[in-house]
Write a protein that holds these residues in place. Sequence first.
Motif, PDB file in Angstrom:
ATOM      1  N   LYS A 134       0.840  -1.206   0.000  1.00 47.42           N
ATOM      2  CA  LYS A 134       0.000   0.000   0.000  1.00 47.42           C
ATOM      3  C   LYS A 134       0.871   1.251   0.000  1.00 47.42           C
ATOM      4  CE  LYS A 134      -4.020  -1.684   2.560  1.00 47.42           C
ATOM      5  NZ  LYS A 134      -4.709  -1.590   3.867  1.00 47.42           N
ATOM      6  N   LEU A 135       1.867   1.259   0.897  1.00 45.76           N
ATOM      7  CA  LEU A 135       2.726   2.438   0.965  1.00 45.76           C
ATOM      8  C   LEU A 135       3.537   2.593  -0.326  1.00 45.76           C
ATOM      9  CD1 LEU A 135       3.796   4.865   2.491  1.00 45.76           C
ATOM     10  CD2 LEU A 135       5.505   3.384   3.543  1.00 45.76           C
ATOM     11  N   ASP A 136       4.025   1.454  -0.842  1.00 43.68           N
ATOM     12  CA  ASP A 136       4.766   1.518  -2.112  1.00 43.68           C
ATOM     13  C   ASP A 136       3.918   2.183  -3.195  1.00 43.68           C
ATOM     14  OD1 ASP A 136       6.882   0.260  -0.962  1.00 43.68           O
ATOM     15  OD2 ASP A 136       6.550  -1.686  -1.919  1.00 43.68           O
ATOM     16  N   ALA A 137       2.659   1.780  -3.265  1.00 45.13           N
ATOM     17  CA  ALA A 137       1.780   2.304  -4.320  1.00 45.13           C
ATOM     18  C   ALA A 137       1.557   3.803  -4.136  1.00 45.13           C
ATOM     19  CB  ALA A 137       0.449   1.562  -4.301  1.00 45.13           C
ATOM     20  N   VAL A 138       1.397   4.227  -2.877  1.00 45.93           N
ATOM     21  CA  VAL A 138       1.198   5.661  -2.622  1.00 45.93           C
ATOM     22  C   VAL A 138       2.440   6.434  -3.050  1.00 45.93           C
ATOM     23  CG1 VAL A 138       0.919   7.382  -0.804  1.00 45.93           C
ATOM     24  CG2 VAL A 138      -0.474   5.305  -0.770  1.00 45.93           C
ATOM     25  N   LEU A 139       3.607   5.920  -2.672  1.00 41.33           N
ATOM     26  CA  LEU A 139       4.856   6.607  -3.042  1.00 41.33           C
ATOM     27  C   LEU A 139       5.037   6.609  -4.559  1.00 41.33           C
ATOM     28  CD1 LEU A 139       7.357   5.304  -0.313  1.00 41.33           C
ATOM     29  CD2 LEU A 139       6.086   7.450  -0.343  1.00 41.33           C
ATOM     30  N   ASP A 140       4.757   5.488  -5.181  1.00 37.03           N
ATOM     31  CA  ASP A 140       4.936   5.414  -6.641  1.00 37.03           C
ATOM     32  C   ASP A 140       4.000   6.374  -7.364  1.00 37.03           C
ATOM     33  OD1 ASP A 140       6.980   3.624  -6.472  1.00 37.03           O
ATOM     34  OD2 ASP A 140       5.711   1.849  -6.701  1.00 37.03           O
ATOM     35  N   GLY A 141       2.853   6.633  -6.762  1.00 38.54           N
ATOM     36  CA  GLY A 141       1.909   7.582  -7.363  1.00 38.54           C
ATOM     37  C   GLY A 141       2.481   8.992  -7.408  1.00 38.54           C
ATOM     38  N   ALA A 142       3.471   9.258  -6.553  1.00 37.40           N
ATOM     39  CA  ALA A 142       4.076  10.594  -6.519  1.00 37.40           C
ATOM     40  C   ALA A 142       5.377  10.635  -7.297  1.00 37.40           C
ATOM     41  CB  ALA A 142       4.344  11.004  -5.074  1.00 37.40           C
ATOM     42  N   ARG A 143       5.667   9.551  -7.997  1.00 33.56           N
ATOM     43  CA  ARG A 143       6.906   9.505  -8.792  1.00 33.56           C
ATOM     44  C   ARG A 143       6.814  10.568  -9.879  1.00 33.56           C
ATOM     45  NH1 ARG A 143      10.811   5.751  -9.137  1.00 33.56           N
ATOM     46  NH2 ARG A 143       9.766   4.277  -7.791  1.00 33.56           N
ATOM     47  N   ASP A 144       7.820  11.419  -9.914  1.00 34.38           N
ATOM     48  CA  ASP A 144       7.805  12.519 -10.865  1.00 34.38           C
ATOM     49  C   ASP A 144       8.421  12.061 -12.184  1.00 34.38           C
ATOM     50  OD1 ASP A 144       7.682  14.883 -12.099  1.00 34.38           O
ATOM     51  OD2 ASP A 144       8.947  15.987 -10.684  1.00 34.38           O
ATOM     52  N   ALA A 167       8.284  13.746 -14.945  1.00 34.96           N
ATOM     53  CA  ALA A 167       8.788  14.866 -15.747  1.00 34.96           C
ATOM     54  C   ALA A 167      10.297  14.962 -15.588  1.00 34.96           C
ATOM     55  CB  ALA A 167       8.130  16.158 -15.288  1.00 34.96           C
ATOM     56  N   GLY A 168      10.975  14.990 -16.711  1.00 33.86           N
ATOM     57  CA  GLY A 168      12.432  15.092 -16.657  1.00 33.86           C
ATOM     58  C   GLY A 168      12.865  16.532 -16.405  1.00 33.86           C
ATOM     59  N   PRO A 169      14.164  16.755 -16.464  1.00 29.70           N
ATOM     60  CA  PRO A 169      14.671  18.121 -16.318  1.00 29.70           C
ATOM     61  C   PRO A 169      14.142  19.002 -17.446  1.00 29.70           C
ATOM     62  CG  PRO A 169      16.464  16.506 -16.249  1.00 29.70           C
ATOM     63  CD  PRO A 169      15.241  15.772 -16.656  1.00 29.70           C
ATOM     64  N   VAL A 213      18.527  15.713 -10.693  1.00 26.19           N
ATOM     65  CA  VAL A 213      17.311  16.527 -10.538  1.00 26.19           C
ATOM     66  C   VAL A 213      16.298  15.777  -9.678  1.00 26.19           C
ATOM     67  CG1 VAL A 213      15.368  17.572 -11.763  1.00 26.19           C
ATOM     68  CG2 VAL A 213      17.658  17.760 -12.708  1.00 26.19           C
ATOM     69  N   ARG A 262      14.778  17.033  -6.218  1.00 23.35           N
ATOM     70  CA  ARG A 262      13.331  17.310  -6.105  1.00 23.35           C
ATOM     71  C   ARG A 262      12.753  16.647  -4.864  1.00 23.35           C
ATOM     72  NH1 ARG A 262      11.366  16.565 -12.253  1.00 23.35           N
ATOM     73  NH2 ARG A 262      11.776  18.667 -12.968  1.00 23.35           N
ATOM     74  N   ARG A 263      13.181  15.405  -4.635  1.00 24.46           N
ATOM     75  CA  ARG A 263      12.677  14.694  -3.443  1.00 24.46           C
ATOM     76  C   ARG A 263      13.094  15.410  -2.170  1.00 24.46           C
ATOM     77  NH1 ARG A 263       8.722  12.501  -5.336  1.00 24.46           N
ATOM     78  NH2 ARG A 263       9.183  11.414  -7.247  1.00 24.46           N
ATOM     79  N   GLU A 286      16.673  22.011 -10.013  1.00 27.93           N
ATOM     80  CA  GLU A 286      17.477  22.201 -11.230  1.00 27.93           C
ATOM     81  C   GLU A 286      18.705  23.058 -10.937  1.00 27.93           C
ATOM     82  OE1 GLU A 286      15.356  23.120 -14.766  1.00 27.93           O
ATOM     83  OE2 GLU A 286      14.323  21.186 -14.696  1.00 27.93           O
ATOM     84  N   ALA A 335      -0.090  13.110  -5.006  1.00 31.50           N
ATOM     85  CA  ALA A 335       1.351  13.385  -5.118  1.00 31.50           C
ATOM     86  C   ALA A 335       1.739  14.541  -4.204  1.00 31.50           C
ATOM     87  CB  ALA A 335       1.708  13.692  -6.563  1.00 31.50           C
ATOM     88  N   VAL A 394       1.946  13.238  -0.721  1.00 36.06           N
ATOM     89  CA  VAL A 394       3.169  12.446  -0.519  1.00 36.06           C
ATOM     90  C   VAL A 394       4.368  13.369  -0.387  1.00 36.06           C
ATOM     91  CG1 VAL A 394       4.740  10.783  -1.596  1.00 36.06           C
ATOM     92  CG2 VAL A 394       2.271  10.408  -1.693  1.00 36.06           C
ATOM     93  N   HIS A 432      14.019   4.042  -2.670  1.00 39.47           N
ATOM     94  CA  HIS A 432      12.697   3.822  -3.273  1.00 39.47           C
ATOM     95  C   HIS A 432      12.600   4.484  -4.645  1.00 39.47           C
ATOM     96  CE1 HIS A 432       8.466   2.666  -3.249  1.00 39.47           C
ATOM     97  NE2 HIS A 432       8.324   3.745  -3.999  1.00 39.47           N
ATOM     98  N   PHE A 433      12.887   5.776  -4.711  1.00 40.84           N
ATOM     99  CA  PHE A 433      12.648   6.498  -5.971  1.00 40.84           C
ATOM    100  C   PHE A 433      13.764   6.287  -6.997  1.00 40.84           C
ATOM    101  CE2 PHE A 433       9.887   8.751  -2.969  1.00 40.84           C
ATOM    102  CZ  PHE A 433       8.691   8.685  -3.661  1.00 40.84           C
ATOM    103  N   LEU A 485      -6.427   5.083  -2.218  1.00 39.54           N
ATOM    104  CA  LEU A 485      -5.834   4.521  -3.429  1.00 39.54           C
ATOM    105  C   LEU A 485      -6.108   3.024  -3.565  1.00 39.54           C
ATOM    106  CD1 LEU A 485      -3.947   5.347  -5.815  1.00 39.54           C
ATOM    107  CD2 LEU A 485      -2.043   4.566  -4.417  1.00 39.54           C
ATOM    108  N   MET A 486      -6.008   2.308  -2.441  1.00 40.76           N
ATOM    109  CA  MET A 486      -6.081   0.844  -2.484  1.00 40.76           C
ATOM    110  C   MET A 486      -7.433   0.319  -2.039  1.00 40.76           C
ATOM    111  SD  MET A 486      -2.901   0.195  -3.351  1.00 40.76           S
ATOM    112  CE  MET A 486      -2.410  -1.473  -2.934  1.00 40.76           C
TER     113      MET A 486
END
Lengths: 137, 190
Positions: free
Chosen positions: A54-64, A66-68, B32, B36-37, B46, B118, B121, B140-141, B182-183
């Motif tokens: 559950k926590l993994d999914a929440v964190l992954d949902g905030a994965r950015d 967008a690149g630089p 980056v 950001r994190r 940046e 997001a 989080v 993680h990220f 979410l779940m």
Amino acid sequence: MTKKEETMDRERFAYLLDAYGADFRRWPAQARAQAAAFAAQDAEAAALIGEARKLDAVLDGARDEAGPSADLAARILAAAPRAQRPAFDRRAMLALAACAVFGVLIGYGGGMLAPAPAEDDSYFSMAFEAPSFEDEG
Amino acid sequence: MIDPDAELVRSAGAGDTRAAEALVRRHLPKMVGVARRMLSDGAEAEDVAQEVFLRVWREAPRWKPGQAKFETWMHRVALNLCYDRLRRRRERPDPDAGLMVADTRPLASEEWLARQRAARVNAALAQLPERQRAAIALVHFDEMSNIAAAEILEISVEALESLLARGRRALKAALADVAQDLMGGPEGGP
């Protein structure tokens, strides 16, 4: 290396799950196979994994994703070291300087070595000789 | 220890622009991302990444492969720059910080919900102690191995696991409702 990595029991499984989450790919390499085997045979493992997921999914949902920004790489590369063209220029400058020094030396030394002109200053003494007034008057 | 960046760094230091481009392609998104994190601010992240690369260009001509891999060194520089900025923020708080988070669009689209989650989080991450946040950003990220992350943070793997576990527990408590939303299926939705 962790102290608790020798055997995989529920305590160690929960400890690693707490730290790394439900995706075994994030786990220490040497613990992954043991973790998978433990999860397959332990009755409570699935519930523990479900909680961590559950926590993994929440964190992954905030994965950015967008690149630089587009111009960041260009700005960074503009400041990157450039090939040292001065390596050639420096040699050329040294050669030019050496030529100049050599030329001066040749000019000066040549002048010193050249035979001195005959000292004929008769024109000088004649020019300034006292005029004769014999014919006058 | 073979450093996959050693040759590129040497060439970039000697003025090879292709090597410099390859280093930027390989590492800029990670720099980056981790900034950001840590900072929860894209523009500042940046700036940090740019500063990291300015140091890379400065160090590259005299870089000698040592104990730490080049990527490890870059991450340490990035994290230290983030710690400096976080310290300055504490010393001189920005009154406008966080004002841009809320999105007031009336329709609860999936995209809007995802953005709200997001934002939650990121806000929860920002509340974590810096070292816990850094550990979670890296493992993680960035999906780094525990050994690489421990090396960047200059701690043992056990200490890293402790940071991760404490950080994840705090996030789990702070984000319980988001996880449920979410779940938990349609009935758990807003």
